[in-house]
Design an enzyme around this catalytic site. Structure first.
Site, short mmCIF file in Angstrom:
data_model
loop_
_atom_site.label_atom_id
_atom_site.label_comp_id
_atom_site.label_asym_id
_atom_site.label_seq_id
_atom_site.Cartn_x
_atom_site.Cartn_y
_atom_site.Cartn_z
N LYS A 76 0.87 -1.18 0.00
CA LYS A 76 0.00 0.00 0.00
C LYS A 76 0.91 1.22 0.00
O LYS A 76 1.93 1.24 0.70
CB LYS A 76 -0.89 -0.03 1.25
CG LYS A 76 -1.89 1.13 1.32
CD LYS A 76 -2.82 0.99 2.52
CE LYS A 76 -3.87 2.10 2.57
NZ LYS A 76 -4.79 1.97 3.72
N SER A 151 -9.85 2.13 2.79
CA SER A 151 -8.95 2.89 1.95
C SER A 151 -7.94 2.05 1.19
O SER A 151 -7.36 2.53 0.22
CB SER A 151 -8.20 3.91 2.81
OG SER A 151 -7.36 3.23 3.74
N SER A 175 -10.22 -0.39 6.91
CA SER A 175 -9.63 -0.28 5.57
C SER A 175 -8.94 -1.51 5.02
O SER A 175 -8.52 -1.50 3.86
CB SER A 175 -8.66 0.89 5.52
OG SER A 175 -9.40 2.07 5.36
#
Ligand code: GLN
Length: 484
Positions: A76, A151, A175
């Site tokens: 990420k 997210s 998330s």
């Protein structure tokens, strides 16, 4: 090759069926052809990956390979990577090249994993749909008109589309679990303090926790094992040995006490999602688990309390992005005040600004007791609910999200509605507990996630409970059309 799990790929590498370089080239080629549609990557690090793959092949040849040696993974874009852009999905850090590796990234490097790139995400991890990214929304591979969740939407979509077998994510309020559910992959957020936050760009420090996405619980355990552990550079990291997450995967779950919180099955839950979760619970009964109805009476307060605590912490954490110490700097400022105002005004997107404003407000003199202090008290009540529940049960099961993936744009102008998509995940962060989401079925051809919540440091048990289910179901093996 791309449909294989990490465990299968590791075997293939060891047996010499293919090299890490071949696997990496195949992975990079798939990303190049298929990610145009999905936008799950912000940066693809081809050269870096091929160099790592060659090093991994040497290590494999020398017989000193780890479980992840030679396996392509993606990070990420919130984890700092030395020499490679780390944007956090924001214009503020569009050109930020981190001068060091986060602890998570260096752990993957020492394991010999191959980082093929950095995945797309909501700006500063604020969002539930991946629409707040400066780099544009990520599309859900199951239906590209829908969101992948957020997210960590890029990380979830990349695994769902079989672009890469495993990715990292972070989970402040859901998330990892929420996008795992919406994209039909397995995701785990460990206990707060299990994975180091050093070099993981902070959103709400008392809630943020790194974790993993993969096709299976077995793979999620391999990734989690590699990224976990004490780190003296993170003051909230916990000094507790990391267990071998593969050891108990197959343990019998006969007699396991599963708690079903009645608050997770009430109004607000889509009927068809409820049916899928009920079917999953039936599978657990067949496996010999005992079902116990429980209550988490304060869980309904988790979203409102979170939207005080998280913005408060973010307003403080994001103050460092001022165009001087960190982040985008505006052109030709008149004076210092103009520099701050315009740099922050240009660097941050609308959702991040909303959070900073709310955070500054709830922390301001005169309002602190009414909002921030109150929210902290509610947070304690939420933790107490779980404490009592875990006196009666071993794990808690329920839906990960109230509905399947929604359409792009559908909730973009309705923040409160958007915030409610984390209604079953946020309480877990407030209490610092570990949680997982595993694929459990489909509604309208879109995946449904089953959430498994455990007591502190019970990641091994969660993986065991998920693995047993994955042995008798094949939802986690389904692949979206066009990405087989
Ligand atoms: N959707 C939640 C938020 O926007 C949670 C985000 C997260 O876990 N990073 O705050």
């Amino acid at each position: 090759m791309h449909n294989k799990t990490i465990a299968e790929l590791a075997l293939g590498l060891r047996n010499g069926e293919f090299s890490s370089e071949e696997l990496t080239r195949h992975t990079l080629a798939r990303i190049a052809s298929l990610d145009k549609e999905l936008n799950s990557f912000i940066t693809v690090s081809s050269e870096h990956a091929l160099a790592q793959a060659k090093a991994a092949d040497e290590r494999l040849a020398n017989g000193n390979a780890d479980a992840l040696t030679g396996i392509p993974i993606a990070q990420k874009d919130i984890f700092c990577t030395n020499g490679i852009r780390t944007s956090c999905g924001s214009n503020m850090l569009d050109n930020f090249i981190a001068p060091y590796d986060s602890t998570v990234v260096s752990k993957f490097n020492s394991a010999g994993a191959v980082m093929v790139g950095k995945t797309n995400m909501d700006e500063f991890a604020m969002g539930s749909s991946n629409e707040t990214s400066f780099y544009g929304p990520v599309k859900n591979p199951w239906n590209t008109n829908t969101v992948p969740g957020g997210s960590s939407g890029g990380s979830a979509a990349a695994v769902a589309a079989r672009l890469v077998p495993g990715t990292t994510g972070t989970d402040t309020g859901g998330s990892i679990r929420q996008p795992a559910a919406l994209c039909g992959v397995t995701g785990i957020k460990p206990t707060y303090g299990r994975v180091s936050r050093y070099g993981m760009i902070a959103f709400a420090s008392s809630l943020d926790q790194g974790g993993a996405f993969a096709q299976t619980a077995e793979d999620a355990g391999l990734i989690l094992g590699a990224m976990s552990g004490f780190d003296e550079r993170d003051s909230t990291s916990i000094d507790k040995p990391v267990p071998d997450y593969q050891a108990d995967l197959n343990k019998d779950i006969k007699g396991l006490k599963i708690g079903l919180p009645k608050e997770f099955f009430s109004e607000g839950l889509d009927n068809e999602v409820a049916r899928v979760i009920e079917a999953a619970i039936e599978e657990y009964k067949k496996l010999g688990a005992e079902i116990v109805e429980i209550s988490l009476p304060n869980s309904g307060l988790s979203v409102p309390a979170y939207y005080v605590v998280a913005p408060a912490e973010c307003s403080s954490n994001l103050s460092r992005f001022d165009g001087v110490r960190f982040g985008h700097r505006c052109e030709n400022p008149d004076d210092l005040e103009d520099l701050y105002k315009r740099s922050r005004g240009e660097g941050f997107g609308a959702e991040v600004k909303r959070r900073i404003l709310v955070g500054a407000y709830v922390l301001s003199a005169g309002y602190y007791d009414a909002y921030y202090l109150k929210a902290q008290k509610v947070r304690r009540l939420i933790s107490e609910d779980f404490k009592q529940a875990f006196e009666k049960v071993d794990v808690i099961l329920g839906p990960t999200t109230p509905s399947v993936a929604f359409n792009l744009g559908e909730k973009a102008d309705d923040p409160v509605n958007m915030y409610l998509s984390d209604t079953y995940t946020i309480a877990v962060n407030m209490a610092g507990l570990p949680g997982m989401s595993v694929p459990a079925g489909f509604v309208n051809q879109l995946p449904v996630g089953l959430q498994i919540i455990g007591n502190y440091f019970e990641e091994g048990r969660l993986l065991n409970v998920a693995h047993k289910y994955q042995q008798v179901t094949d939802w986690h093996q389904r692949t979206p059309q066009g990405f087989e």
